[in-house]
Design a protein around this motif. Structure first.
Motif, PDB file in Angstrom:
ATOM      1  N   LYS A  36      61.501 -34.779  11.103  1.00 47.38           N
ATOM      2  CA  LYS A  36      61.507 -35.235   9.716  1.00 47.38           C
ATOM      3  C   LYS A  36      62.057 -34.113   8.828  1.00 47.38           C
ATOM      4  N   VAL A  37      63.090 -34.429   8.031  1.00 50.19           N
ATOM      5  CA  VAL A  37      63.687 -33.416   7.160  1.00 50.19           C
ATOM      6  C   VAL A  37      63.328 -33.647   5.693  1.00 50.19           C
ATOM      7  N   ASP A  38      62.906 -34.839   5.345  1.00 50.15           N
ATOM      8  CA  ASP A  38      62.470 -35.202   3.997  1.00 50.15           C
ATOM      9  C   ASP A  38      63.401 -34.663   2.911  1.00 50.15           C
ATOM     10  N   THR A  63      60.267 -46.586  -0.967  1.00 56.11           N
ATOM     11  CA  THR A  63      60.601 -46.754   0.444  1.00 56.11           C
ATOM     12  C   THR A  63      59.527 -46.127   1.328  1.00 56.11           C
ATOM     13  N   ASN A  64      58.993 -45.004   0.905  1.00 56.94           N
ATOM     14  CA  ASN A  64      57.956 -44.326   1.692  1.00 56.94           C
ATOM     15  C   ASN A  64      56.632 -45.086   1.723  1.00 56.94           C
ATOM     16  N   TYR A  70      59.335 -43.154   8.206  1.00 58.50           N
ATOM     17  CA  TYR A  70      58.830 -41.785   8.092  1.00 58.50           C
ATOM     18  C   TYR A  70      59.814 -40.787   7.505  1.00 58.50           C
ATOM     19  N   ASP A  71      61.045 -41.153   7.268  1.00 56.49           N
ATOM     20  CA  ASP A  71      62.007 -40.225   6.669  1.00 56.49           C
ATOM     21  C   ASP A  71      63.048 -41.038   5.911  1.00 56.49           C
ATOM     22  N   VAL A  72      63.352 -40.630   4.681  1.00 55.43           N
ATOM     23  CA  VAL A  72      64.247 -41.402   3.817  1.00 55.43           C
ATOM     24  C   VAL A  72      65.248 -40.473   3.152  1.00 55.43           C
ATOM     25  N   LYS A  88      59.468 -45.226  12.638  1.00 56.55           N
ATOM     26  CA  LYS A  88      58.619 -44.688  13.701  1.00 56.55           C
ATOM     27  C   LYS A  88      58.929 -45.397  15.009  1.00 56.55           C
ATOM     28  N   GLN A  89      58.793 -44.674  16.105  1.00 57.18           N
ATOM     29  CA  GLN A  89      59.195 -45.169  17.419  1.00 57.18           C
ATOM     30  C   GLN A  89      58.524 -46.498  17.777  1.00 57.18           C
ATOM     31  N   MET A  90      57.246 -46.623  17.519  1.00 57.35           N
ATOM     32  CA  MET A  90      56.529 -47.837  17.902  1.00 57.35           C
ATOM     33  C   MET A  90      56.904 -49.047  17.039  1.00 57.35           C
ATOM     34  N   ALA A  91      57.573 -48.833  15.926  1.00 54.83           N
ATOM     35  CA  ALA A  91      57.959 -49.939  15.045  1.00 54.83           C
ATOM     36  C   ALA A  91      59.421 -50.326  15.212  1.00 54.83           C
ATOM     37  N   ARG A  92      60.112 -49.747  16.169  1.00 51.63           N
ATOM     38  CA  ARG A  92      61.541 -50.001  16.312  1.00 51.63           C
ATOM     39  C   ARG A  92      61.857 -51.453  16.673  1.00 51.63           C
ATOM     40  N   PHE A  93      60.921 -52.135  17.303  1.00 52.18           N
ATOM     41  CA  PHE A  93      61.172 -53.532  17.662  1.00 52.18           C
ATOM     42  C   PHE A  93      61.121 -54.457  16.450  1.00 52.18           C
TER      43      PHE A  93
END
Length: 159
Positions: A36-38, A63-64, A70-72, A88-93
């Motif tokens: 995350k670079v924020d 957006t946040n 997690y990053d915008v 987030k990885q688990m929400a990619r679907f």
């Protein structure tokens, strides 16, 4: 140590030095895909500066509020506003529904803005690169707006 081993180590060391020297990306864009670079939101054209900065910060904050994001990165040009984000990885679907929800939320809250919303990694990386370029003093606003339009066109081609 024999001459062959010495030559091998010298060659490997030289290659490492050359490859490290070829890196021209800034730290933000280099690591943006791994962590995350924020980044701070960017406004290319700042006529009434304070209100524009408040606008893009509001877009980023809005957006946040979506828990899956997690990053915008937000860049506002003359006519277009690009919102690139990471999920987030688990929400990619659920990426399509997240994008639809975000687009509807932003368009209802900021009806006067023209949004391009993307969760594509390439678009996020290009947005970070543009953001870094904008920080350079010799990079004009016209070039920045032109590059923003190219990134938006790239996003439209990908979808």
């Amino acid at each position: 140590m024999s001459n062959k081993k010495y030559a091998f180590f010298a060659l490997v060391f030289s290659i490492c030095v050359l490859l490290a020297g070829c890196e021209k990306e800034s730290p933000n864009s280099r690591w943006s895909m791994l962590k995350k670079v924020d980044p701070e939101p960017v406004v290319i054209y700042t006529e009434p500066e304070a209100s524009q900065k408040e606008l893009v910060q509001g877009i980023k904050d809005e957006t946040n509020t979506i828990p899956s994001i997690y990053d915008v990165a937000v860049i506002k040009g003359k006519k277009d506003t690009l919102v690139a984000y990471k999920v987030k990885q688990m929400a990619r679907f659920k990426m399509k529904s997240i994008e639809k929800e975000l687009t509807e939320m932003l368009e209802s809250k900021y009806p006067e803005e023209k949004f391009t919303v993307s969760s594509d990694f390439k678009i996020f990386l290009e947005t970070m690169r543009l953001r870094d370029k904008i920080q350079e003093p010799d990079f004009s606003k016209e070039k920045a707006d032109k590059r923003l339009k190219e990134i938006i066109e790239l996003n439209n081609e990908l979808t």
